[in-house]
Design a protein around this motif. Sequence first.
Motif, short mmCIF file in Angstrom:
data_model
loop_
_atom_site.label_atom_id
_atom_site.label_comp_id
_atom_site.label_asym_id
_atom_site.label_seq_id
_atom_site.Cartn_x
_atom_site.Cartn_y
_atom_site.Cartn_z
N GLU A 578 0.94 -1.21 0.12
CA GLU A 578 0.23 -0.19 0.17
C GLU A 578 0.76 1.30 0.10
O GLU A 578 0.47 2.11 -0.78
CB GLU A 578 -0.74 -0.12 1.37
N ILE A 579 1.79 1.23 0.87
CA ILE A 579 2.90 2.31 0.90
C ILE A 579 3.35 2.61 -0.47
O ILE A 579 3.73 3.55 -0.98
CB ILE A 579 3.92 2.19 2.12
N ALA A 580 3.79 1.50 -1.13
CA ALA A 580 4.30 1.71 -2.44
C ALA A 580 3.59 1.96 -3.61
O ALA A 580 4.18 3.22 -4.18
CB ALA A 580 5.13 0.27 -3.05
N VAL A 581 2.28 1.82 -3.39
CA VAL A 581 1.53 2.17 -4.38
C VAL A 581 1.09 3.97 -4.16
O VAL A 581 1.09 4.62 -5.12
CB VAL A 581 -0.09 1.71 -4.36
N VAL A 582 1.16 4.47 -3.01
CA VAL A 582 0.77 5.65 -2.76
C VAL A 582 2.14 6.52 -3.10
O VAL A 582 2.05 7.67 -3.82
CB VAL A 582 0.46 5.74 -1.19
N ILE A 583 3.36 6.11 -2.73
CA ILE A 583 4.59 6.88 -3.14
C ILE A 583 4.84 6.80 -4.55
O ILE A 583 4.94 7.87 -5.24
CB ILE A 583 5.81 6.22 -2.57
N ASP A 584 4.34 5.97 -5.13
CA ASP A 584 4.51 5.73 -6.89
C ASP A 584 3.64 6.79 -7.36
O ASP A 584 3.97 7.45 -8.33
CB ASP A 584 4.42 4.42 -7.10
N GLU A 585 2.37 6.82 -6.92
CA GLU A 585 1.40 7.64 -7.33
C GLU A 585 1.48 9.12 -7.38
O GLU A 585 1.51 9.97 -7.99
CB GLU A 585 0.06 7.29 -6.92
N TYR A 586 2.21 9.63 -6.05
CA TYR A 586 2.07 10.80 -5.71
C TYR A 586 3.49 11.47 -5.75
O TYR A 586 3.76 12.52 -6.41
CB TYR A 586 1.64 11.28 -4.13
N LEU A 587 4.58 10.83 -5.31
CA LEU A 587 5.81 11.14 -5.43
C LEU A 587 6.56 10.86 -6.91
O LEU A 587 7.32 11.52 -7.48
CB LEU A 587 6.61 10.88 -4.60
N LYS A 588 6.21 9.78 -7.39
CA LYS A 588 6.62 9.51 -8.72
C LYS A 588 8.26 9.39 -8.73
O LYS A 588 8.77 9.91 -9.68
CB LYS A 588 6.31 10.22 -10.03
N PRO A 589 8.71 8.71 -7.78
CA PRO A 589 10.33 8.63 -7.54
C PRO A 589 10.97 7.92 -8.89
O PRO A 589 12.20 8.16 -9.01
CB PRO A 589 10.51 8.26 -6.30
N PHE A 590 10.27 7.02 -9.44
CA PHE A 590 10.94 6.42 -10.48
C PHE A 590 11.23 7.05 -11.58
O PHE A 590 11.92 6.70 -12.87
CB PHE A 590 9.79 5.19 -10.99
N ASP A 591 10.59 8.42 -11.79
CA ASP A 591 10.69 9.26 -12.88
C ASP A 591 12.03 10.11 -12.64
O ASP A 591 12.37 10.86 -13.70
CB ASP A 591 9.33 10.37 -12.97
N LYS A 592 12.80 10.12 -11.56
CA LYS A 592 13.96 10.61 -11.29
C LYS A 592 14.98 9.98 -12.12
O LYS A 592 15.18 8.67 -11.70
CB LYS A 592 14.13 10.92 -9.72
N GLU A 593 15.65 10.61 -12.76
CA GLU A 593 16.88 9.72 -13.55
C GLU A 593 17.83 9.54 -12.65
O GLU A 593 18.42 10.18 -11.79
CB GLU A 593 17.26 10.36 -14.66
N VAL A 594 18.31 8.09 -13.00
CA VAL A 594 19.45 7.58 -12.38
C VAL A 594 20.75 7.37 -13.63
O VAL A 594 20.49 7.15 -14.64
CB VAL A 594 19.72 6.31 -11.48
N ASP A 595 22.06 7.49 -13.20
CA ASP A 595 23.08 7.17 -14.22
C ASP A 595 23.23 5.64 -14.23
O ASP A 595 22.70 4.79 -13.42
CB ASP A 595 24.36 8.00 -13.91
N LEU A 596 24.33 5.11 -15.06
CA LEU A 596 24.44 3.63 -15.31
C LEU A 596 24.99 3.15 -13.96
O LEU A 596 24.77 1.87 -13.94
CB LEU A 596 25.31 3.69 -16.30
N ASN A 597 25.59 3.84 -13.13
CA ASN A 597 25.78 3.40 -11.58
C ASN A 597 24.61 3.30 -10.60
O ASN A 597 24.95 2.72 -9.41
CB ASN A 597 27.26 4.14 -11.15
N GLY A 598 23.48 3.96 -11.10
CA GLY A 598 22.51 3.89 -10.22
C GLY A 598 22.33 5.19 -9.42
O GLY A 598 21.42 5.12 -8.40
N ARG A 599 23.30 5.91 -9.66
CA ARG A 599 23.51 7.18 -8.92
C ARG A 599 22.40 8.44 -9.36
O ARG A 599 22.12 8.41 -10.48
CB ARG A 599 24.70 7.71 -8.64
N LEU A 600 21.74 8.70 -8.44
CA LEU A 600 20.86 9.94 -8.82
C LEU A 600 21.77 11.08 -9.65
O LEU A 600 23.02 11.21 -9.36
CB LEU A 600 20.20 10.90 -7.79
#
Length: 607
Positions: A578-600
Amino acid sequence: MACGTAPATDSVIRTEVLVVGGGTGGTAAGIQSARLGSKTIIVEPTSWLGGMISAAGVSATDGNHRLPSGIWKEFRDRIYAVYGGPAKVETGWVSNTLFEPRVADSIFKAMAAESKDLSIYYGWRFDKAIKEGNKITGAVFINDKNETLTINADITIDATEMGDVMASAAVPYDLGMEAGSLTGERVGITETNNVVQDLTWVAVLKDYGSAADCTIVRPQGYDPNEFDGACKEYYLNKQLPEPTVNAQAMLDYTKIPNGKYLLNWPKAGNDTYLNVVELTEEQRNAELEKAKATTMRFIYFIQHQLGYKNLGLANDEFPTADKLALIPYHREGRRLKGMVRFTMRNLAEPFTYGDPVYRTGISVGDYPIDHHHKKNLSAPQHLEFYPVPSFNVPLGTLIPKEAEGLIVAEKGISVSNVVNGTTRLQPCVMLTGQAAGVLASLSAKQHTTPAQVTVRSVQKALMQSGAWLMPYLDVPADRPQFAAIQRIGATGILKGKGIPYKWANQTWFYPDSTVSETTLVDGLATYYPNVKAATVKEGNDVNAETLYKLILMADPSINSFKLKTSLKPFSGAMKRSEIAVVIDEYLKPFDKEVDLNGRLNNTKPKF
């Protein structure tokens, strides 16, 4: 699809994506690239598609039975359709999914035929890479008539069995075992060497009935003691490890449908140690005859010594004069020096060791570290089934560090020798190939290098194609929260737990468990530093009120009324799903790009 179309003599062709090699990964790459609308050509030296899973005869898949991701799921579903369901292909004890190699070839060809932007040229061997400066721009091929075929491409995928394209293009690579001082691995490899895994020339035996005598002519050099210890019925030298199975169980190990048996037995069986990687094609072919001879001697041993005269080489499987597989099963070849090198510690300690490359995952796997060295006793013998959790493969392993225009698939990705022991297996190779196809298509469409294609754009395209980014055993694709949990897992805001387990390693997300306030704050803080100021207590589980406050601290611009309304149904401690769904919907952190090493992208590298 232009399938098998013969180009004119000494032709020059132009395409967007060129896949060199129609193996397990190469076929998946070509199909996926074409599905995304890129003009794609696969060039394959044999008449079959699928490589190790078909032409090499290794049609007992290793791993990913409970990780039905992407094109692997599609392929397996078609296998089920051919034979009548999962139970019909559980014929041997090494795998949950066993089938006839020719069926794998036919399925891949059917899948390829559905892609209008895919052309396949059979019977052309790779000759050399075309390179302009630091960029690979295509390849030249040759056939048995000594005719040449030149294909120029925006992006070339090296999907050869041994990494021949990168070698031809002078792209740096590794071969053999690296010392732990180079990889950081703690598995007892103290010195770098050129040892590769044993290879196998697979045969398929067929039961022709109890009255049949299919015994072959005694092969030259046959000595039954070569196979001492293969099974309980032939165990003479008590200094050898005692066999754990009888002859029938040895055969049933890779029993496939319709009364057939794959011969791919590693314990005093038909593995052969040959390091042919750096040889010429002519030299390779000469050396590989030794692997064929090993298999023929093993067949005679089974028929003559063990008494299975009714088992003969299948006459309806491989289109070869000797009825053996079209190609050998190469477990290892060259491995790219890529933008990311995926090591044992990255795999086993994804959240605590090195850069967070798990955030860039593009394929999943769960098979143990499986090394075959029993025919080379000078090689380390302790890497068989080395315990690790399930894992995902980082995108940067497909991209060369020192060349443009090239993507590597199949077994040649940038992993350590140890990790190759699991990433080399069929489902994982298929999924990595699918990712290579996505990366190639996006790179060609965007007129940019593979290294410049964003990680998240590749991952989003893969998810749209049904692929998994995270190997969560307890969050199947039909669960409503699946996509949100995959995305949040790939950010690391909520982390799973990996567990080594027998032949099918595990990672659990625990979607119905709770999460503590401090754990969630730690996860969010990487993306939203403001939440560090939150007042939380160790041991308190996150509830709707806490989540509401943390989300608004992370992003004050969010519509607080809408958020509060969304959280109203939840009372008490919230579940991780449930927490994952709410964070995904409102903050959309997956849209923040990371580089090939996984760093923001706004963070500095680790030193």
